[in-house]
Enzyme design. Structure first.
Site, PDB file in Angstrom:
ATOM      1  N   SER A 255      -2.941   2.104  -4.443  1.00 32.12           N
ATOM      2  CA  SER A 255      -1.902   1.882  -2.866  1.00 32.12           C
ATOM      3  C   SER A 255      -0.252   2.539  -3.633  1.00 32.12           C
ATOM      4  CB  SER A 255      -2.435   0.335  -2.228  1.00 32.12           C
ATOM      5  OG  SER A 255      -1.778   0.696  -1.497  1.00 32.12           O
ATOM      6  N   PRO A 256       0.762   2.597  -3.492  1.00 40.19           N
ATOM      7  CA  PRO A 256       1.938   2.949  -3.925  1.00 40.19           C
ATOM      8  C   PRO A 256       2.417   1.769  -4.309  1.00 40.19           C
ATOM      9  CG  PRO A 256       2.297   3.610  -1.650  1.00 40.19           C
ATOM     10  CD  PRO A 256       0.181   3.385  -1.491  1.00 40.19           C
TER      11      PRO A 256
ATOM     12  N   CYS B 148       5.418   0.186  -5.859  1.00 40.42           N
ATOM     13  CA  CYS B 148       6.901   0.189  -7.018  1.00 40.42           C
ATOM     14  C   CYS B 148       6.884  -0.970  -8.659  1.00 40.42           C
ATOM     15  CB  CYS B 148       8.179  -0.382  -6.595  1.00 40.42           C
ATOM     16  SG  CYS B 148       8.579  -0.083  -4.899  1.00 40.42           S
TER      17      CYS B 148
ATOM     18  N   GLN C  32       4.832   8.622  -2.910  1.00 42.61           N
ATOM     19  CA  GLN C  32       5.441   8.358  -1.739  1.00 42.61           C
ATOM     20  C   GLN C  32       7.343   8.558  -1.482  1.00 42.61           C
ATOM     21  OE1 GLN C  32       5.615   3.510  -1.074  1.00 42.61           O
ATOM     22  NE2 GLN C  32       4.332   3.991   1.142  1.00 42.61           N
TER      23      GLN C  32
ATOM     24  N   TYR D  97      11.765  -0.276   5.653  1.00 43.28           N
ATOM     25  CA  TYR D  97      12.873   0.935   4.390  1.00 43.28           C
ATOM     26  C   TYR D  97      13.578   1.266   6.138  1.00 43.28           C
ATOM     27  CZ  TYR D  97      11.009  -2.094   0.760  1.00 43.28           C
ATOM     28  OH  TYR D  97      10.808  -2.989  -0.441  1.00 43.28           O
TER      29      TYR D  97
ATOM     30  N   ARG E 272       2.894   5.939   6.219  1.00 44.50           N
ATOM     31  CA  ARG E 272       2.697   4.559   6.028  1.00 44.50           C
ATOM     32  C   ARG E 272       3.724   4.182   7.304  1.00 44.50           C
ATOM     33  NH1 ARG E 272       1.606  -0.016   1.320  1.00 44.50           N
ATOM     34  NH2 ARG E 272      -0.244   1.525   1.492  1.00 44.50           N
TER      35      ARG E 272
ATOM     36  N   ARG F 244      -3.167  -4.699  -5.179  1.00 42.83           N
ATOM     37  CA  ARG F 244      -3.707  -5.477  -5.907  1.00 42.83           C
ATOM     38  C   ARG F 244      -4.478  -5.801  -7.478  1.00 42.83           C
ATOM     39  NH1 ARG F 244      -1.305 -10.323  -2.689  1.00 42.83           N
ATOM     40  NH2 ARG F 244      -2.432  -8.681  -1.294  1.00 42.83           N
TER      41      ARG F 244
HETATM   42  C1  LIG Z   1       3.262  -4.595  -7.004  1.00 38.63           C
HETATM   43  C2  LIG Z   1       3.194  -4.388  -5.637  1.00 38.63           C
HETATM   44  C3  LIG Z   1       4.701  -3.308  -5.750  1.00 38.63           C
HETATM   45  C4  LIG Z   1       4.020  -2.661  -4.434  1.00 38.63           C
HETATM   46  N1  LIG Z   1       5.350  -1.365  -4.171  1.00 38.63           N
HETATM   47  C5  LIG Z   1       4.693  -1.193  -3.365  1.00 38.63           C
HETATM   48  C6  LIG Z   1       5.725   0.543  -2.593  1.00 38.63           C
HETATM   49  O1  LIG Z   1       6.370   1.741  -3.762  1.00 38.63           O
HETATM   50  N2  LIG Z   1       4.381   1.352  -1.611  1.00 38.63           N
HETATM   51  C7  LIG Z   1       4.138   0.486   0.118  1.00 38.63           C
HETATM   52  O2  LIG Z   1       4.228   1.292   0.332  1.00 38.63           O
HETATM   53  N3  LIG Z   1       4.161  -0.417  -0.154  1.00 38.63           N
HETATM   54  C8  LIG Z   1       4.004  -0.710  -1.747  1.00 38.63           C
HETATM   55  N4  LIG Z   1       3.472  -2.094  -1.981  1.00 38.63           N
HETATM   56  C9  LIG Z   1       2.813  -2.413  -1.345  1.00 38.63           C
HETATM   57  C10 LIG Z   1       0.911  -2.140  -1.192  1.00 38.63           C
HETATM   58  O3  LIG Z   1       0.727  -0.399  -1.312  1.00 38.63           O
HETATM   59  C11 LIG Z   1      -0.168  -2.415   0.052  1.00 38.63           C
HETATM   60  O4  LIG Z   1       0.042  -2.068   0.875  1.00 38.63           O
HETATM   61  C12 LIG Z   1      -0.046  -4.162  -0.111  1.00 38.63           C
HETATM   62  O5  LIG Z   1       0.038  -5.203  -1.664  1.00 38.63           O
HETATM   63  C13 LIG Z   1      -0.854  -4.183   0.924  1.00 38.63           C
HETATM   64  O6  LIG Z   1      -2.084  -4.269  -0.371  1.00 38.63           O
HETATM   65  P1  LIG Z   1      -3.438  -4.948  -1.390  1.00 38.63           P
HETATM   66  O7  LIG Z   1      -3.430  -6.615  -0.684  1.00 38.63           O
HETATM   67  O8  LIG Z   1      -4.542  -4.329  -1.997  1.00 38.63           O
HETATM   68  O9  LIG Z   1      -2.556  -5.519  -2.440  1.00 38.63           O
HETATM   69  C14 LIG Z   1       3.812  -2.357  -2.838  1.00 38.63           C
HETATM   70  C15 LIG Z   1       2.810  -3.829  -3.207  1.00 38.63           C
HETATM   71  C16 LIG Z   1       2.744  -4.244  -5.160  1.00 38.63           C
HETATM   72  C17 LIG Z   1       1.276  -5.357  -5.207  1.00 38.63           C
END
Ligand SMILES: Cc1cc2nc3c(=O)[nH]c(=O)nc-3n(C[C@H](O)[C@H](O)[C@H](O)COP(=O)(O)O)c2cc1C
Length: 370
Positions: A23-24, A26, A101, A183, A231, A324
């Site tokens: 997943s994207p 930041c 993204q 956003y 998304r 994560r």
């Molecule tokens: C460090 C970090 C940075 C993230 N940055 C973005 C991002 O750039 N774009 C986005 O759409 N979601 C972002 N997210 C959300 C994740 O892409 C993801 O959808 C969310 O963490 C849920 O998934 P998970 O339970 O597998 O962590 C970020 C999450 C984390 C933990």
């Protein structure tokens, strides 16, 4: 045993080796939007994770569209050159296909990095004027964004198209638009942040206009053999906010404009965390897939190999993305393959760590408790 999670997925002319995406995420580590050694190391590692696709973090189409001063951008030749270095390394050393993204942070811009507290920057800390559909601050203590005029909205749509041209030159396999997490595109969609009375606000058709126009503008420069995703927000968990039915309506509309997949997410437009639990947004991916007839990607606390397998095998989503999980275990997909009796792509330099290439030399991982 055959694993559904480890079957290839074809989107337009792109074939992913399996149904797992990184997943994207930041990294807040760029300088004036420009990628550096951190991005090179981070992305090269993830490209060897066994996932079929790695999506590069939210990358902003204008300087003022960044969340923090450390956010990645694709608004200058310097940004393009910085990413070129990282992308070349991924291509040379990694196995995964590569997506990016594109986004604009709108009223959530001009803020501190999470490890510095995430709040709005103050004058003297490099703060900039943020923009949005209406002059409504994100939360108490945040500055009101400047309400965008129609010519300014047109400039932002053009900036998305320019960034897509740069992404194409960089050779990305897929491109994703950020229409969620509070956003700019989400701010326009939501009646909680969009109080406009012109053609960009009011009815759902008007609030969708920015999402539709950005999709059209990007699709016009993004080649027909390459997939385009977004998304989207499936729930704001707020009275009067966006609902799963709105997400279906948006996905249907965008599909007619050439969108190929929706990644189903929620929350982020209000300073209130979503009700998180394992697989808490999977049902949204299933609903959008069923009712809008578009490919979907499920996200949100997908924690185990078996859970990911079930989501794909049952047809709830075409693929899954984890964030994560890959930070915690950058070889998550190798380990999922092992559990599901499948094969993941492994860089040859690391192949000795896998059981099938060195069966006698067992590796034992530190045990985790739930
Ligand atoms: C460090 C970090 C940075 C993230 N940055 C973005 C991002 O750039 N774009 C986005 O759409 N979601 C972002 N997210 C959300 C994740 O892409 C993801 O959808 C969310 O963490 C849920 O998934 P998970 O339970 O597998 O962590 C970020 C999450 C984390 C933990």
């Amino acid at each position: 045993m055959t694993s559904a999670l480890f079957t290839p997925l074809k989107l337009r002319e792109l074939t992913l080796a399996n149904r797992i995406a990184v997943s994207p995420m930041c990294q807040y580590s760029a300088e004036d939007g420009v990628a550096n050694d951190w991005h090179l190391a981070h992305l090269t590692t993830l490209a060897g994770s066994g996932a079929g696709l790695v999506v590069i973090e939210m990358t902003d189409v204008t300087r003022t569209g960044r969340i923090t001063p450390g956010c990645l951008g694709l608004y200058s030749d310097e940004c393009e050159a910085g990413l070129k270095r990282a992308v070349s390394a991924v291509r040379h050393w990694g196995q995964a296909k590569l997506g990016i993204q594109l986004a604009h942070a709108g009223r959530k811009g001009s803020s501190h990095k999470p490890w510095n507290g995430s709040g709005p920057l103050k004058a003297g800390e490099g703060a900039w004027q943020t923009v949005g559909p209406s002059p409504i601050p994100f939360a108490e203590g945040w500055p009101a964004p400047k309400e965008l005029t129609t010519p300014e909205i047109e400039q932002i749509i053009a900036a998305f198209a320019d960034a897509a041209r740069r992404a194409l030159r960089l050779g990305f396999d897929t491109l994703e638009l950020h229409g969620a997490h509070g956003y700019l595109i989400h701010q326009f969609l939501s009646p909680l942040s969009n109080k406009r009375t012109d053609e960009w606000g009011g009815s759902f058709a008007n609030r969708m206009r920015l999402a539709v126009r950005v999709t059209e503008a990007v699709r016009a420069v993004w080649p027909k053999e390459k997939p385009l995703g977004m998304r989207i927000t499936d729930n704001e968990w707020a009275e009067g906010g966006l609902t799963p039915d709105d997400a279906v309506a948006l996905a249907k509309e965008l599909k007619t404009r050439g969108l190929d997949y929706a990644c189903c997410s929620g929350g982020g437009n209000l300073p209130k965390p979503p009700p998180m639990a394992p697989g808490y947004m999977v049902e949204y991916a299933a609903k959008v897939k069923r009712e809008a007839g578009i490919a979907t990607r499920a996200i949100g606390m997908i924690l185990t190999a078996q859970q990911a397998e079930e989501i794909v095998a049952s047809g709830k989503a075409d693929f899954v993305a984890l964030a994560r999980g890959f930070l915690d275990d950058p070889h998550w997909a190798w380990h999922a393959a092992e559990i599901l009796g499948a094969k993941a792509q492994v860089p040859p330099q690391y192949a000795r760590a896998t059981i099938e290439t060195w069966p006698g030399a067992k590796i034992v991982r530190p045990a985790k408790t739930a």
